[in-house]
Design an enzyme around this catalytic site. Structure first.
Site, PDB file in Angstrom:
ATOM      1  N   ARG A 134      23.414  46.491  32.181  1.00 48.84           N
ATOM      2  CA  ARG A 134      22.513  46.457  33.276  1.00 48.84           C
ATOM      3  C   ARG A 134      23.126  46.256  34.776  1.00 48.84           C
ATOM      4  O   ARG A 134      22.391  46.105  35.636  1.00 48.84           O
ATOM      5  CB  ARG A 134      21.638  45.501  32.971  1.00 48.84           C
ATOM      6  CG  ARG A 134      20.530  45.625  32.013  1.00 48.84           C
ATOM      7  CD  ARG A 134      19.910  44.385  31.227  1.00 48.84           C
ATOM      8  NE  ARG A 134      20.655  43.746  30.326  1.00 48.84           N
ATOM      9  CZ  ARG A 134      20.205  42.807  29.543  1.00 48.84           C
ATOM     10  NH1 ARG A 134      18.940  42.102  29.959  1.00 48.84           N
ATOM     11  NH2 ARG A 134      21.003  41.906  28.777  1.00 48.84           N
TER      12      ARG A 134
ATOM     13  N   ASN B 162      22.659  39.290  33.903  1.00 48.03           N
ATOM     14  CA  ASN B 162      22.449  40.536  33.455  1.00 48.03           C
ATOM     15  C   ASN B 162      22.656  41.701  34.491  1.00 48.03           C
ATOM     16  O   ASN B 162      22.659  42.918  34.014  1.00 48.03           O
ATOM     17  CB  ASN B 162      21.184  40.519  32.713  1.00 48.03           C
ATOM     18  CG  ASN B 162      21.363  39.686  31.434  1.00 48.03           C
ATOM     19  OD1 ASN B 162      22.097  39.382  30.910  1.00 48.03           O
ATOM     20  ND2 ASN B 162      19.998  38.920  31.155  1.00 48.03           N
TER      21      ASN B 162
ATOM     22  N   ARG C 265      41.105  31.673  53.440  1.00 47.38           N
ATOM     23  CA  ARG C 265      41.381  32.313  52.203  1.00 47.38           C
ATOM     24  C   ARG C 265      42.100  31.641  51.126  1.00 47.38           C
ATOM     25  O   ARG C 265      42.616  30.397  51.734  1.00 47.38           O
ATOM     26  CB  ARG C 265      41.941  33.712  52.280  1.00 47.38           C
ATOM     27  CG  ARG C 265      40.688  34.614  53.045  1.00 47.38           C
ATOM     28  CD  ARG C 265      41.051  36.002  53.286  1.00 47.38           C
ATOM     29  NE  ARG C 265      42.000  36.494  52.154  1.00 47.38           N
ATOM     30  CZ  ARG C 265      42.510  37.889  52.289  1.00 47.38           C
ATOM     31  NH1 ARG C 265      42.687  38.350  53.354  1.00 47.38           N
ATOM     32  NH2 ARG C 265      43.380  38.298  51.071  1.00 47.38           N
TER      33      ARG C 265
ATOM     34  N   TYR D 273      44.596  35.802  63.594  1.00 49.50           N
ATOM     35  CA  TYR D 273      44.877  35.824  62.161  1.00 49.50           C
ATOM     36  C   TYR D 273      46.192  35.266  61.737  1.00 49.50           C
ATOM     37  O   TYR D 273      47.255  35.337  62.389  1.00 49.50           O
ATOM     38  CB  TYR D 273      44.924  37.528  61.988  1.00 49.50           C
ATOM     39  CG  TYR D 273      45.674  37.958  60.403  1.00 49.50           C
ATOM     40  CD1 TYR D 273      44.787  37.420  59.416  1.00 49.50           C
ATOM     41  CD2 TYR D 273      46.806  38.085  60.395  1.00 49.50           C
ATOM     42  CE1 TYR D 273      45.212  37.694  58.216  1.00 49.50           C
ATOM     43  CE2 TYR D 273      47.177  38.487  59.112  1.00 49.50           C
ATOM     44  CZ  TYR D 273      46.451  38.078  57.976  1.00 49.50           C
ATOM     45  OH  TYR D 273      47.169  38.344  56.591  1.00 49.50           O
TER      46      TYR D 273
HETATM   47  C1  UD1 Z   1      20.832  36.186  25.078  1.00 47.74           C
HETATM   48  C2  UD1 Z   1      20.011  35.711  23.956  1.00 47.74           C
HETATM   49  C3  UD1 Z   1      18.609  35.224  24.461  1.00 47.74           C
HETATM   50  C4  UD1 Z   1      18.787  33.973  25.578  1.00 47.74           C
HETATM   51  C5  UD1 Z   1      19.738  34.707  26.668  1.00 47.74           C
HETATM   52  C6  UD1 Z   1      20.143  33.787  27.602  1.00 47.74           C
HETATM   53  C7  UD1 Z   1      20.195  37.047  21.920  1.00 47.74           C
HETATM   54  C8  UD1 Z   1      20.034  38.162  20.969  1.00 47.74           C
HETATM   55  N1  UD1 Z   1      19.436  36.678  23.036  1.00 47.74           N
HETATM   56  O1  UD1 Z   1      20.180  37.314  25.634  1.00 47.74           O
HETATM   57  O2  UD1 Z   1      17.952  34.570  23.499  1.00 47.74           O
HETATM   58  O3  UD1 Z   1      17.484  33.701  26.160  1.00 47.74           O
HETATM   59  O4  UD1 Z   1      21.059  35.201  25.999  1.00 47.74           O
HETATM   60  O5  UD1 Z   1      20.988  34.125  28.662  1.00 47.74           O
HETATM   61  O6  UD1 Z   1      21.179  36.366  21.509  1.00 47.74           O
HETATM   62  N2  UD1 Z   1      27.927  39.718  23.611  1.00 47.74           N
HETATM   63  C9  UD1 Z   1      28.926  40.081  23.008  1.00 47.74           C
HETATM   64  N3  UD1 Z   1      28.928  41.181  21.872  1.00 47.74           N
HETATM   65  C10 UD1 Z   1      27.515  41.707  21.660  1.00 47.74           C
HETATM   66  C11 UD1 Z   1      26.670  41.457  22.676  1.00 47.74           C
HETATM   67  C12 UD1 Z   1      26.756  40.346  23.583  1.00 47.74           C
HETATM   68  O7  UD1 Z   1      29.955  39.268  23.152  1.00 47.74           O
HETATM   69  O8  UD1 Z   1      27.625  42.629  20.935  1.00 47.74           O
HETATM   70  C13 UD1 Z   1      28.115  38.838  24.628  1.00 47.74           C
HETATM   71  C14 UD1 Z   1      27.858  39.235  26.041  1.00 47.74           C
HETATM   72  O9  UD1 Z   1      29.029  39.916  26.555  1.00 47.74           O
HETATM   73  C15 UD1 Z   1      27.217  38.033  26.817  1.00 47.74           C
HETATM   74  C16 UD1 Z   1      26.568  37.267  25.782  1.00 47.74           C
HETATM   75  O10 UD1 Z   1      27.074  37.799  24.501  1.00 47.74           O
HETATM   76  O11 UD1 Z   1      28.367  37.367  27.691  1.00 47.74           O
HETATM   77  C17 UD1 Z   1      25.008  37.200  25.984  1.00 47.74           C
HETATM   78  O12 UD1 Z   1      24.714  38.716  25.599  1.00 47.74           O
HETATM   79  P1  UD1 Z   1      23.625  39.399  26.660  1.00 47.74           P
HETATM   80  O13 UD1 Z   1      23.204  40.852  26.280  1.00 47.74           O
HETATM   81  O14 UD1 Z   1      23.915  38.881  28.070  1.00 47.74           O
HETATM   82  O15 UD1 Z   1      22.238  38.623  26.105  1.00 47.74           O
HETATM   83  P2  UD1 Z   1      20.948  38.509  26.699  1.00 47.74           P
HETATM   84  O16 UD1 Z   1      19.965  39.727  26.459  1.00 47.74           O
HETATM   85  O17 UD1 Z   1      20.966  37.863  28.027  1.00 47.74           O
HETATM   86 CA    CA Z   2      22.496  37.397  29.354  1.00 43.60          CA
END
Ligand code: UD1
Ligand code: CA
Length: 431
Positions: free
Chosen positions: A18, A228, A300, A333
């Site tokens: 996203r 996100n 900086r 600078y």
């Molecule tokens: C997730 C939660 C949601 C919560 C929200 C809070 C799940 C299914 N949902 O949703 O309930 O309210 O966080 O912010 O858990 N990641 C991995 N591997 C993957 C997928 C994700 O390492 O295969 C990591 C991402 O890099 C990220 C984190 O997990 O840092 C969360 O993933 P993200 O896709 O942001 O979850 P949300 O849709 O925000």
């Molecule tokens: Ca998230």
């Protein structure tokens, strides 16, 4: 009571679709440092030493951030539950409690994590979910309760219209009894709509298997701000900026207009310093007491400003030291420069630190006076109480001796006798 061993598993393998970015989501910067760096800092401050991070997408770019942590690879990003599964072997002999935290929550405070861990320990639950009531719950997982007890987490995509209205949401941060977590993870199924393994499904599974599940409510919903989208990134920036500015205000710093001032984390500012609007201060900067900074100053990383200094409008300071009582008031600078005490830097002065290949150092000693539009070509030095005339260009390696005055392009020392003559001439004209 003896504290049990704690570890943390940070989930950071996703691309962050996203964000529409080539750069992994958690490497985008807020408050001047990568999102993930805030999360690692938070868990360290909360007292956790055993840190593992699940990486995948562009994992080679995480190397410097992960010094001192264990990297666990998730080759394909099949969901948060799947990400945790990748750590099973790593934790096979681990007997303690494990904090699971997404890598995209840069505003979370260590105090909240500490309180979550305390709550988890006190209640003896196998899982404790950190939740919060938020104004805009869309996009988060909603907390499902039965008789007040958490029985599940429903992701937005799978929620009924009623469930979507539930304002209490999942932070994505949990404490688990490690062994129980990895046991139960085996039984979660792929989500039919998203084709992902959801970590959130573990909660329902634990409840079904009769394990106690608890929750802890975070009072400040801003701490939960996940990243996100680019809009979330801006929202997190705002939260952290406000937090830092509040901290400086409490320490006796005047920030004339907080909304128009940007102060990164890891900045020290002495009391009675006044920061004027449109000032930008990066991480790892120290500013002394009783200074005036801005408007429109850019300071900086790795810069140090002493006490009683003025760093005024349209001044950029990069990796430089500015001694006590030194004034750099307008349009300057300073790159890789070290200025002594009570130096006066005339408007438009430039320290040219980059020769196309290297960044070089410049030293300006105590009490020196740089005329307007001086250019100092690094590496060079201006001696104690020395002066440069307006527009002087001091060449690299051509040091200005203590007490001398240089003028011209290229700058040369004015002979004492010439100076006297000129002054007399002026006097004569004026009378
Ligand atoms: C997730 C939660 C949601 C919560 C929200 C809070 C799940 C299914 N949902 O949703 O309930 O309210 O966080 O912010 O858990 N990641 C991995 N591997 C993957 C997928 C994700 O390492 O295969 C990591 C991402 O890099 C990220 C984190 O997990 O840092 C969360 O993933 P993200 O896709 O942001 O979850 P949300 O849709 O925000
Ligand atoms: Ca998230």
């Amino acid at each position: 009571m003896k504290r049990k061993k704690n570890a943390v598993l940070i989930l950071a393998a996703g691309q962050g679709t996203r964000m529409k970015s080539e750069l992994p989501k958690v490497l985008h910067e807020v408050g001047g440092v990568p999102v993930l760096a805030h999360v690692i800092h938070c868990v360290k401050e909360a007292g956790i030493r055993n840190i593992s991070v699940v990486v995948g997408y562009q994992r080679e770019r995480f190397r410097s951030l992960l010094i001192g942590s264990q990297a666990i690879v998730q080759e394909k990003q099949l969901g948060t539950g799947h990400a945790v599964m990748q750590a099973k072997a790593h934790f096979s002999r681990f007997e303690g409690e494990i904090l699971v935290m997404p890598g995209d929550v840069p505003c979370m405070r260590p105090e909240t994590i500490r309180r979550l861990m305390d709550e988890h320990r006190k209640s003896g639950a196998k899982a404790t979910v950190l939740t919060a009531e938020v104004e805009h719950p869309a996009g988060y997982g909603h907390i499902i309760r039965d008789n007040g007890k958490v029985v599940g987490i429903r992701e937005e995509l799978d929620a009924t219209e009623n469930e979507k209205q539930i304002p209490e949401v999942n932070s994505g941060i949990y404490m688990f009894h490690a062994r129980t977590l990895f046991e139960v993870l085996n039984s979660i199924k792929e989500n039919a709509k998203k084709k992902e393994y959801y970590l959130t499904d573990v909660i329902e599974e634990l409840v079904r298997a009769g394990h106690p599940v608890s929750s802890f409510r975070c009072e400040d919903e801003r701490e939960m701000q996940g990243i996100n989208t680019r809009a979330h990134l801006a929202a997190a920036n705002k939260i952290l900026n406000e937090r830092e500015i509040n901290r400086h205000q409490e320490a006796g710093v005047t920030v004339v207009s907080p909304e128009q001032t940007f102060i990164a984390t890891d900045v020290e500012i002495g009391n009675d310093t006044v920061i004027h609007p449109f000032t930008w201060i990066e991480p790892d900067v120290k500013i002394g007491k009783k200074c005036i900074v801005g408007p429109f100053a850019k300071i900086r990383s790795k810069s140090q400003i002493g006490n009683g200094c003025i760093v005024g409008s349209f001044v950029e300071v990069v990796r430089s030291k500015v001694g006590d009582g030194t004034y750099v008031k307008h349009l300057s600078y300073l790159g890789d420069a070290e200025l002594g005490k009570k130096v006066n830097v005339g408007a438009g002065t430039v320290v040219a630190n980059y020769d196309g290949k290297n960044k070089n150092k410049t030293i300006v000693r105590d009490g020196a006076f740089l005329g307007c539009n001086t250019v100092l070509i690094a590496p060079t030095q201006v001696g104690r109480a020395a002066k440069t005339g307006a527009g002087a260009v001091v060449r690299a390696h051509h040091f200005v001796p203590d007490g001398e005055t240089v003028v011209g392009v290229p700058a040369n020392v004015i002979k004492q006798s010439n100076k006297k003559k000129k002054i007399q001439k002026n006097k004569f004209r004026r009378s």
